[in-house]
Structures are given as C-alpha cells and as structure tokens.
Design a protein around this motif. Structure first.
Motif, PDB file in Angstrom:
ATOM      1  N   GLY A  15      24.077  -8.863 -18.080  1.00  0.00           N
ATOM      2  CA  GLY A  15      23.361  -8.208 -19.166  1.00  0.00           C
ATOM      3  C   GLY A  15      21.999  -7.668 -18.790  1.00  0.00           C
ATOM      4  O   GLY A  15      21.508  -6.721 -19.405  1.00  0.00           O
ATOM      5  N   ASP A  16      21.353  -8.233 -17.780  1.00  0.00           N
ATOM      6  CA  ASP A  16      20.052  -7.758 -17.309  1.00  0.00           C
ATOM      7  C   ASP A  16      19.869  -8.219 -15.869  1.00  0.00           C
ATOM      8  O   ASP A  16      19.155  -9.185 -15.603  1.00  0.00           O
ATOM      9  CB  ASP A  16      18.926  -8.297 -18.192  1.00  0.00           C
ATOM     10  N   PRO A  17      20.515  -7.548 -14.923  1.00  0.00           N
ATOM     11  CA  PRO A  17      20.503  -8.014 -13.526  1.00  0.00           C
ATOM     12  C   PRO A  17      19.207  -7.694 -12.799  1.00  0.00           C
ATOM     13  O   PRO A  17      19.199  -7.059 -11.743  1.00  0.00           O
ATOM     14  CB  PRO A  17      21.687  -7.268 -12.913  1.00  0.00           C
ATOM     15  N   ALA A  18      18.095  -8.140 -13.371  1.00  0.00           N
ATOM     16  CA  ALA A  18      16.785  -7.956 -12.745  1.00  0.00           C
ATOM     17  C   ALA A  18      16.289  -9.297 -12.225  1.00  0.00           C
ATOM     18  O   ALA A  18      16.584 -10.344 -12.800  1.00  0.00           O
ATOM     19  CB  ALA A  18      15.797  -7.377 -13.767  1.00  0.00           C
ATOM     20  N   VAL A  61      35.792  -0.740   4.471  1.00  0.00           N
ATOM     21  CA  VAL A  61      35.480   0.065   3.286  1.00  0.00           C
ATOM     22  C   VAL A  61      35.745  -0.799   2.060  1.00  0.00           C
ATOM     23  O   VAL A  61      36.683  -1.596   2.035  1.00  0.00           O
ATOM     24  CB  VAL A  61      36.329   1.362   3.258  1.00  0.00           C
ATOM     25  N   HIS A  62      34.883  -0.678   1.068  1.00  0.00           N
ATOM     26  CA  HIS A  62      35.121  -1.414  -0.175  1.00  0.00           C
ATOM     27  C   HIS A  62      34.544  -0.639  -1.349  1.00  0.00           C
ATOM     28  O   HIS A  62      33.654   0.210  -1.199  1.00  0.00           O
ATOM     29  CB  HIS A  62      34.524  -2.826  -0.116  1.00  0.00           C
ATOM     30  N   ALA A  63      35.074  -0.936  -2.514  1.00  0.00           N
ATOM     31  CA  ALA A  63      34.602  -0.326  -3.755  1.00  0.00           C
ATOM     32  C   ALA A  63      33.438  -1.133  -4.297  1.00  0.00           C
ATOM     33  O   ALA A  63      33.510  -2.360  -4.399  1.00  0.00           O
ATOM     34  CB  ALA A  63      35.730  -0.266  -4.774  1.00  0.00           C
ATOM     35  N   GLY A  64      32.343  -0.431  -4.635  1.00  0.00           N
ATOM     36  CA  GLY A  64      31.168  -1.092  -5.165  1.00  0.00           C
ATOM     37  C   GLY A  64      31.085  -0.943  -6.675  1.00  0.00           C
ATOM     38  O   GLY A  64      31.552   0.041  -7.260  1.00  0.00           O
ATOM     39  N   PHE A  65      30.460  -1.937  -7.301  1.00  0.00           N
ATOM     40  CA  PHE A  65      30.320  -1.946  -8.762  1.00  0.00           C
ATOM     41  C   PHE A  65      29.032  -2.666  -9.120  1.00  0.00           C
ATOM     42  O   PHE A  65      28.653  -3.657  -8.480  1.00  0.00           O
ATOM     43  CB  PHE A  65      31.507  -2.671  -9.396  1.00  0.00           C
ATOM     44  N   ALA A  66      28.327  -2.183 -10.155  1.00  0.00           N
ATOM     45  CA  ALA A  66      27.133  -2.864 -10.661  1.00  0.00           C
ATOM     46  C   ALA A  66      26.986  -2.568 -12.144  1.00  0.00           C
ATOM     47  O   ALA A  66      27.046  -1.400 -12.558  1.00  0.00           O
ATOM     48  CB  ALA A  66      25.886  -2.415  -9.916  1.00  0.00           C
ATOM     49  N   PRO A  67      26.801  -3.597 -12.963  1.00  0.00           N
ATOM     50  CA  PRO A  67      26.542  -3.363 -14.390  1.00  0.00           C
ATOM     51  C   PRO A  67      25.210  -2.649 -14.556  1.00  0.00           C
ATOM     52  O   PRO A  67      24.272  -2.885 -13.787  1.00  0.00           O
ATOM     53  CB  PRO A  67      26.489  -4.782 -14.984  1.00  0.00           C
ATOM     54  N   PRO A  68      25.081  -1.795 -15.566  1.00  0.00           N
ATOM     55  CA  PRO A  68      23.797  -1.118 -15.783  1.00  0.00           C
ATOM     56  C   PRO A  68      22.787  -2.071 -16.401  1.00  0.00           C
ATOM     57  O   PRO A  68      23.135  -2.914 -17.229  1.00  0.00           O
ATOM     58  CB  PRO A  68      24.165   0.006 -16.759  1.00  0.00           C
ATOM     59  N   ARG A  69      21.526  -1.973 -15.987  1.00  0.00           N
ATOM     60  CA  ARG A  69      20.499  -2.808 -16.601  1.00  0.00           C
ATOM     61  C   ARG A  69      19.982  -2.124 -17.852  1.00  0.00           C
ATOM     62  O   ARG A  69      19.952  -0.894 -17.951  1.00  0.00           O
ATOM     63  CB  ARG A  69      19.368  -3.091 -15.624  1.00  0.00           C
ATOM     64  N   PRO A  70      19.559  -2.878 -18.868  1.00  0.00           N
ATOM     65  CA  PRO A  70      19.143  -2.274 -20.138  1.00  0.00           C
ATOM     66  C   PRO A  70      17.780  -1.609 -20.021  1.00  0.00           C
ATOM     67  O   PRO A  70      16.959  -1.958 -19.176  1.00  0.00           O
ATOM     68  CB  PRO A  70      19.070  -3.482 -21.081  1.00  0.00           C
ATOM     69  N   SER A  71      17.543  -0.619 -20.872  1.00  0.00           N
ATOM     70  CA  SER A  71      16.236   0.018 -20.916  1.00  0.00           C
ATOM     71  C   SER A  71      15.203  -0.960 -21.456  1.00  0.00           C
ATOM     72  O   SER A  71      15.522  -1.899 -22.180  1.00  0.00           O
ATOM     73  CB  SER A  71      16.287   1.268 -21.807  1.00  0.00           C
ATOM     74  N   ARG A  72      13.932  -0.699 -21.093  1.00  0.00           N
ATOM     75  CA  ARG A  72      12.871  -1.605 -21.519  1.00  0.00           C
ATOM     76  C   ARG A  72      12.691  -1.550 -23.037  1.00  0.00           C
ATOM     77  O   ARG A  72      12.509  -2.569 -23.700  1.00  0.00           O
ATOM     78  CB  ARG A  72      11.570  -1.232 -20.819  1.00  0.00           C
TER      79      ARG A  72
END
Length: 774
Positions: A121-124, A510-521
C-alpha cells in the motif's frame, strides 16, 4: 566486499542456515570466539542464482567503518543512494537507473521480511536497521528476485541481523563519537548451544545533522531466540522496537537561500519527524532430511510516523495553477505568509527572510500516519533427481494483509506543534483522512536443473492484490469515496549458469518485474488518482570469476524495459510515465596480495563501477508541458481555468536521478600486527531532477525570478567526487579494535539533491571509536 563476487549466502525458507565460524581472537590463541549461525535468504550455491548478486559480510562493514548504511551501499555496483540526512535515516536507494526516492522501487528486507512502511500500500522506506548491528547485506539484481516480491523491478536487499550464538556466551560492543555531535553505541549479549539460545541487542545513534537545527536521535532494542524441538524441528523468535526523534524536514531550500547558506534550515527548530516501529516474527523450521527443509514464518509489523513542518514548498514556489511562476528563491511560512501583505519575518524575499520569532508565532502541518501489516509465509526447499539429474526446487505461498491510515492537519495556531492538539482539530483544519486496506496472496515456484557444467533455472511468481481506499476527507473537504482496485499478475523468470572453468561462471537470465504504485502525498476531492502498477522486463548477461585466492571479478550487462513506470509529476503526486529503458554495465572486483603471495602483509584494491549510458523515457505524456489559460502551452496562467503544470515526461529525456557513472574505488593495507589503513573515493556523475521540474515556468516575474530559476527544483545535480579514509588497530589481533574514519575528507561542498528543493551534501565527518567482542 572481500571476495564477495561469486560467493553465495545460505539458502532458506525465509531462512536456510549456513554455519559461519568466528575467527580466533589471536594467532595461536587456544580460545576461539563463539560460533554463530548466520542466516540469509539467498542460495549458497552460485549455480542456483542465474543473476548478479553481492554479499557484504560483517568484516567488510567493519573494514569500511560506515557512519550509515549509505556509506556501505554505495560501494556495491548498480546502487545509487541520494543523500538526505547525516544519519542515513531515510534511505533513497536506486538500482540501475531507477528513481531512488524512498527506495520504493526495490525490495528492502530484514531477516527475510519486508521493511517498507507498507510493502503493497505504501512501499516507501523511512526505516533502515542501524548499520552497527548488521551481520551481512545480501543484494540480488537478477532473475532470482521472483522468489521474494512484491517489488521485482529493480533489486532485493536483505539485511541480516546479529544471529543467536550456538557455542556459549557472546558479548559485542561498540562506542563511537565524531564531528557535529555524532555519537553511537551498540551492545549485544547472548548465549546458546546447538539446542537453542537467546540474544539481546541495543543500539543508539544521534548527532547534529547536516543542516542547522537538524538534530537526530534513534534507538532500537532487539531480542532473538531459538530452540530445537527435537531433532528436526526448530523454533525461531524475534522482537524489536525502534524509535526516531529528529528535527529533519523534507522541505529543502530555494536557489537564493542555498546560495546564501546551503546549510540553513529556516524552521529547523520546530520541524520534527517521529517514528515508532515494532516488529514481531516467529519461524518454524522443519528439516526431515538432508535435502528437504520447510520453513513457515509469521510476521507482524506496526509503524507510526508523523512529520511536522512549517514550510511546504521551496523558494516560494507553488504548484497550484494560479500560483505558477511566482517563485522568489526564498521559502515562506506556509500557514502565516500573506502574498499580498506579508508579515515581517514570514519569508518570500531576501528582505523578509523567515525569522525565529515569526516561526515561533506560526503553526504548520502535521502528517501522522499509521501502518500495520502482518502475514504468514511457508517455503519449501528440496533436492530431487527428476530424469536422473540434480535438481533443486523452491516453492512457497504467502498471505499478507495491511492497513494504512493517513491524516493531515493544518493550522496557523502555534499550538499545532503539539500532535495531540493537531488531532483535536476538526473542519477544514483536518485536511486529509484516508484509509487503505490491502489483501495480498502470492505464490512462487522455482526449479534448477544441473546437467554437467550447465544449470538451468526457471520460475514463476503469482501476485493477487486487492486494495480498498476509503477517503473521508480530502483537501480539507468532507467526502465519502471508496475506490477498489484488484491486480493479478504472473511473473516468469528464466536463467542459466555455465561453469566454464573452476571458479568461473557465465550467467544470464530474464524475468518479469512488478511493483505496486505508491500513493500520492495529497489526495484530491475526487479520490486517489488511478495509477497502474509498474511492469518491466529485466535482462542480464554476465561473468563472475574467482580464478585463485585473493582475486575476484564480476561483470554484468543489463537491460530493463518498462511498460508503465511510475514518475513523480509534482511534489507528492505520481503518474504512469509510459515506456522507459535502462541499459548498462556493472563491473566489480577485488585483489588481495596476501593470499596471492602467501605474505602476512596484505595490499588490496577494491572497485565497483556502474555505467548506465541509457536511462530514458520512451514516450511523451499528453500532459508533458505546462499549459496556460485554455490549455495552451506557453500561454500565461492568470487563473485556474485550463492551467496546469506539466509532468515533463518527454521521449528521449533522461530518467531522474540516474547518473551515467558511479565509481567506488578503495585501496588498503593490512599489517600482521593488526594495523589496517584504507583510502578511497566515491564518484557520481551528474543527475537530472524530477521531470516536472524540467518544464517549470521560465518567464521572469516581478521579483526577478521564475519557477525554473529560483525554486531550487530545476537544474542538473552536478557530478561529485568524495574521498574517504580509515585507520584501525587491533592489538595482538585480539578482541578490542580502535578505529577512526573520515568521510568527505577534503570537506567539499556539493549539491546532493533537488527533491523538495536544494539539499547540501554531508560536510567532512570524522568519527573515532572502539569495538569489542568476547
């Protein structure tokens, strides 16, 4: 990294043990140091990891004597760390040209569990374990990432904490002090046997920071235990609590402020950052045979972080449509500045800089946020002989849930400096109230098959994520918006390792990358802006070699293609940036003359170079350029009818904070009497700021400035070379070491970042201390 290229760590189901014997306290000394079990999460057999990776052992960390993790990480190829504070409390790590902001595009873990505020939910990252208690650092950048997740676009870094001893009592301690009030204390006490043991460790660090009134203090207590439940069952427990209290603010300086004094912090006396983090973890390890191990780990992490600031945007800049182009180069008190009739000391010009008196009479804004996540993961590691070949399979599942509560309070009343007062505010003073719930299920399987000198590894990761965002208040307005989002992805990976000679391997994958989007401030009244997850395809081809003792080398070609990268489009706002590409070369190695010649005297040279000639946007956004009234690019913006700030995503332009070259080069000498000395340099070429800063207004305003000229956000971050040195002495190669280290040895003044304005880098810092182990 002493002989780290080509070395692999202990494989695990979240943890497979590898026994690491501690060195004797002195040559010929009968009593040895306590034996400990160091547990990592990467296979120790290099054939099972068809990608680039590094391991930094405790002896490497002690040799470099870093003040923070940043000082250690920049010596690893592929890694760029953007400075923000003297203590490295908020790591900003980018790998292979990815934006380092809050390390949100790499997977940071400690003892196999993610440490971001909220991994989905917030990968920071606002937390990083204190470097004083790190036993080992594991870095994976290749296709082996798909075993970990959810972030697999850039790399994985796992910090391994001090392990429980297995052979009697263990005592470790360190005390250090240095310039600008830097101090640090670390102590560990444990005892154990093969049947079980316990460990308690405490760490404290602090100092005056880089900028004025930027003091920081942290402490952490960690307790670990393990017990054998019979011959094949082991229980591992861990609990830790971390606390940070600092005056560090995220608002940096406008251009004219920086020119006047790059180390000032106009409201630093009152700006605050607080963080409390509790981590609980329990693992059950079942080893029914030599080739089978099943590990089940449950984890529970709760973090509270809150920041108070009196300024929000640097140099008088404002991203509101009708406030564009009004930057003056001097920051204003956000809640107490009247643009038409500014009060004395509230900022906005050289003749009306922020004063301590005006700051004391003003309020500001609090951003308290709570993060709570927990889950359970089971992982099986087994060897088998399918088709009569040597095989190793890893398979696992994870259930994960998290809850995020985001609030924001604003007031001109100085009483708001009390968080309790801020929480009592209602109405428009309660600017934001939003809750994010995430439910995630993931599974993975990977198999390595060895036929002669070739090992082929194939794997697949599955991620199913359900996110619900409930917005109660946004932009000081009561709303009631619920947004649901579901993402399901399959992430394949394929690689191979060819042992072409003893100690030398060619690998590719080779691999497929994925990252959830972080929310705006900040969340608007229409709810969170839809941002798709990042997807990438990551390629590697490399060679690693240890042809003889004392020589190690690794070189890797890489390419990463993004389909939907996530980019900062203004301060705190994020959008999908379309296609990007990063291509480059990593080279690292070390030579030690002692092992080569059989001498007790050892001269060594270590280098890590990353070259990223390609790091560019492949598409141009429809909103790339700032537009004035009527949405016309280049037209003036006199009101908010049709005006907008561009996001700067332009095909062919370079990605933010992606230096073309980084180099860490260190030479050292080890004397048989226990004296060690080193001298090195760390180089980083120039970097581009966030894309939106590149399309800020350039028209000169009434104050003789423009957003582009004076906000502090626009313009390149110049290249910099910093020198470091260290000296240590271990009398009789015993258990006490005296050390001194210097960073930015020649006290070079340099610009470290333009995120949130101009930020100066760390001045010369000298630290000395003593380290003991029994």
């Amino acid at each position: 990294m002493r002989n780290s290229k080509g070395l692999m760590l202990a494989s695990a189901a979240l943890s497979l043990p590898a026994v690491a014997q501690a060195e004797s306290a002195a040559a010929g000394q009968e009593e040895a140091l306590t034996t400990i079990i160091v547990t990592g999460i990467v296979p120790d057999d290099s054939r099972l990891m068809p990608g680039s990776r590094d391991v930094v052992e405790r002896e490497d960390i002690e040799e470099r004597a870093p003040i923070s993790l940043r000082d250690q990480l920049i010596a690893i190829p592929g890694i760029n760390v953007v400075e923000e504070d003297a203590g490295g409390l908020a790591l900003n790590i980018g790998i292979r040209g990815l934006d380092p902001r809050r390390s949100s595009r790499i997977l940071l873990m400690e003892d196999g569990v993610p440490i971001a505020l909220a991994p989905y939910g917030d990968p920071a990252a606002h937390y990083a374990p204190p470097v004083e208690r790190i036993e080992r650092i594991e870095v994976v950048r290749g296709s082996g990432q798909i075993l970990y997740g959810p972030q697999t676009v850039g790399g994985m870094i796992n910090f391994v904490s001090t392990p429980v001893p297995t052979d009697g009592a263990m005592v470790r301690g360190e005390a250090r002090g240095g310039t600008r009030g830097l101090y640090g204390f670390q102590g560990a006490l444990g005892t154990g046997s093969e049947k079980g043991g316990v460990l308690i460790e405490a760490t404290a660090r602090g100092g005056d920071g880089i900028r004025d009134s930027h003091d920081f203090d942290i402490w952490e207590v960690l307790a670990k235990g393990r017990v054998m439940l019979g011959e094949t069952h082991e229980l591992r427990l861990r609990a830790s609590h971390y606390q940070e209290r600092s005056n560090i603010t995220e608002t940096m300086l406008g251009t004219l402020e920086y020119e006047a004094d790059p180390f000032q912090a106009p409201t630093g006396r009152f700006d605050r950052f607080e963080q409390d983090r509790t981590h609980l973890q329990a693992s059950h390890v079942w080893t029914p045979g030599d080739k089978v191990q099943l590990t089940t780990t449950g984890y529970w992490v709760r973090t509270f972080r809150a920041s108070f600031r009196q300024t929000d945007k640097p140099g008088g800049w404002d991203d509101a449509p009708d406030e564009r182009g009004l930057a003056t180069g001097w920051t204003v008190l956000d809640r107490c500045f009247d643009e038409d009739d500014p009060e004395p000391g509230t900022g906005g010009s050289a003749d009306n800089q922020i004063t301590p008196e005006a700051s004391a009479a003003c309020g500001g804004r609090w951003r308290p946020r709570r993060f709570h996540y927990y889950g359970i993961e089971s992982r099986l590691d087994a060897g088998h002989n399918l088709f009569g070949l040597e095989n190793t399979i890893t398979a696992g599942v994870r259930w994960h849930q998290e809850r995020v509560q985001r609030d924001q309070f604003r007031s001109s009343d100085p009483a708001i400096r009390s968080l309790d007062f801020a929480r009592s505010l209602t109405g428009s003073a309660h600017r934001e109230d939003a809750a994010i719930d995430v439910r995630a299920f993931s599974g993975y399987v990977q198999n390595s098959t060895t036929a002669g000198a070739v090992t082929i590894t194939g794997g697949l990761r599955f991620e199913h994520i359900e996110t619900t965002t409930l917005v109660r208040r946004a932009s000081s307005t009561a709303v009631d918006i619920t947004v649901d989002q579901t993402d399901t992805v399959l992430l394949p990976g394929l690689g191979a390792v060819w042992q072409v000679a003893t100690g030398t391997e060619i690998f590719g994958g080779v691999h497929a990358g994925f990252a959830p989007p972080r929310p705006s401030r900040d969340i608007g009244t229409e709810g969170p802006a839809p941002v798709a997850p990042e997807r990438s395809t990551n390629w590697e081809l490399g060679i690693r070699s240890q042809p003889r003792p004392g020589v190690s080398l690794e070189a890797t070609l890489f390419r990463t293609d993004f389909r939907e990268i996530v980019i900062s489009s203004a301060l705190g706002s994020f959008v999908n940036g379309g296609r990007t590409r990063q291509e480059g070369l990593e080279v690292a190695g070390r030579i030690d003359t002692g092992p080569l010649t059989g001498s007790d005297h050892n001269l060594w040279l270590q280098a890590a170079w990353t070259h990223v000639p390609t790091a560019r946007f492949g598409t141009t956004s429809d909103a790339a350029f700032s537009a004035g009234d009527g949405g016309v690019t280049g037209a003036p913006c006199d009101d908010d009818d049709g005006c907008f700030n561009g996001n700067g995503i332009i095909a062919g332009s370079r990605l933010p904070y992606a230096p073309r070259n980084t180099l860490s080069l260190t030479a050292g000498y080890q004397h048989p009497a226990g004296i060690e000395a080193r001298f090195g340099l760390d180089y980083r070429s120039s970097q581009q700021p966030d894309p939106f800063a590149r399309v800020l207004d350039t028209a000169i305003n009434a104050s003789g400035c423009s957003d582009a000229l004076c906000s502090g956000l626009a313009g390149a971050i110049p290249a910099v070379t910093l020198f470091n040195a260290g000296l240590s002495y271990t009398p009789d190669k015993g258990r006490v070491t005296f050390f001194a280290t210097a960073w930015n040895l020649f006290d070079k003044q340099y610009l470290a970042s333009r995120v949130d304005g101009m930020a100066a880098g760390r001045p010369r810092t000298i630290v000395g201390g003593v380290r003991m182990r029994f």
